[in-house]
Design a protein around this motif. Structure first.
Motif, PDB file in Angstrom:
ATOM      1  N   SER A  95      64.648  -3.949  30.775  1.00 31.25           N
ATOM      2  CA  SER A  95      63.888  -5.012  31.448  1.00 31.25           C
ATOM      3  C   SER A  95      62.599  -5.376  30.712  1.00 31.25           C
ATOM      4  CB  SER A  95      63.576  -4.612  32.890  1.00 31.25           C
ATOM      5  OG  SER A  95      62.876  -3.392  32.913  1.00 31.25           O
ATOM      6  N   ARG A 135      75.253  -5.253  34.174  1.00 34.11           N
ATOM      7  CA  ARG A 135      73.937  -4.637  34.411  1.00 34.11           C
ATOM      8  C   ARG A 135      74.220  -3.317  35.121  1.00 34.11           C
ATOM      9  NH1 ARG A 135      68.974  -5.650  33.589  1.00 34.11           N
ATOM     10  NH2 ARG A 135      67.310  -5.078  35.007  1.00 34.11           N
ATOM     11  N   THR A 137      72.663   0.603  36.574  1.00 33.86           N
ATOM     12  CA  THR A 137      71.520   1.404  36.981  1.00 33.86           C
ATOM     13  C   THR A 137      71.742   2.807  36.453  1.00 33.86           C
ATOM     14  OG1 THR A 137      71.177   0.081  38.959  1.00 33.86           O
ATOM     15  CG2 THR A 137      70.197   2.284  38.936  1.00 33.86           C
ATOM     16  N   TYR A 145      66.451   3.453  36.429  1.00 30.99           N
ATOM     17  CA  TYR A 145      66.080   2.224  35.746  1.00 30.99           C
ATOM     18  C   TYR A 145      67.350   1.426  35.485  1.00 30.99           C
ATOM     19  CZ  TYR A 145      67.464   4.801  31.513  1.00 30.99           C
ATOM     20  OH  TYR A 145      68.160   5.524  30.582  1.00 30.99           O
ATOM     21  N   SER A 146      67.179   0.154  35.167  1.00 33.41           N
ATOM     22  CA  SER A 146      68.322  -0.719  34.914  1.00 33.41           C
ATOM     23  C   SER A 146      68.326  -1.186  33.474  1.00 33.41           C
ATOM     24  CB  SER A 146      68.275  -1.946  35.828  1.00 33.41           C
ATOM     25  OG  SER A 146      68.419  -1.554  37.159  1.00 33.41           O
ATOM     26  N   THR A 148      71.049  -3.770  30.673  1.00 35.49           N
ATOM     27  CA  THR A 148      72.222  -4.635  30.544  1.00 35.49           C
ATOM     28  C   THR A 148      72.969  -4.252  29.277  1.00 35.49           C
ATOM     29  OG1 THR A 148      71.064  -6.442  31.649  1.00 35.49           O
ATOM     30  CG2 THR A 148      73.017  -7.039  30.354  1.00 35.49           C
TER      31      THR A 148
END
Length: 156
Positions: A95, A135, A137, A145-146, A148
């Motif tokens: 992110s 996406r 996690t 946290y995430s 992609t």
């Protein structure tokens, strides 16, 4: 457990890259060489330290022998080009805009270099079975946290 027991025959074989196999073979050879020197030394001296080291090295040689014997290369597996699998190089975006590229490998190969990540590591486990564009996690000891999944490619 015997090598030909039913529990062993139904397990998924370890997946090793060609570089990982060579690295583990060199490690096996170094340990075997050290074991031979210890066995020579034990002919002259029977110290508890040498006996303990011998036992540890025998266990390591046996474990590496099994992994090297049973391992398959990623290219030997049926590959689903749409999902991430062990032996794939993946790129993920976070992110904050940063990206990371890593190779997902069997845990025994993970210590080989900074690029390799064990399939048991939180990030690798989160992307296994996923597709580029997904996406995910990641649940890690430091928190969730995430990221992609940008791409995956099969290596040998």
């Amino acid at each position: 457990m015997a090598a030909d027991s039913p529990a062993t025959s139904t397990r998924t074989p370890p997946i090793l890259t060609s570089e990982g196999r060579a690295w583990l073979q060199a490690r096996h050879d170094r340990i075997t060489s050290r074991l031979a020197r210890i066995e020579d030394e034990l002919g002259n001296e029977r110290s508890q330290q040498l006996i303990s080291e011998q036992q540890q090295l025998v266990e390591q040689v046996e474990a590496l022998t099994h992994v090297l014997r049973d391992a398959v290369a990623p290219r030997e597996l049926s590959d689903d080009p749409s999902i991430v699998e062990v032996g794939d190089e993946v790129e993920v975006a976070f992110s904050d805009g940063s990206t990371e590229t890593f190779l997902i490998v069997h845990p025994v190969e993970a210590g080989m270099d900074e690029r390799r990540t064990s399939m048991d590591a939180p990030l690798a486990a989160a992307v296994l079975g996923r597709r580029p564009g997904d996406r995910v996690t990641v649940t890690s000891p430091a928190g969730a946290y995430s990221c992609t999944l940008l791409r995956r490619s099969r290596l040998d």
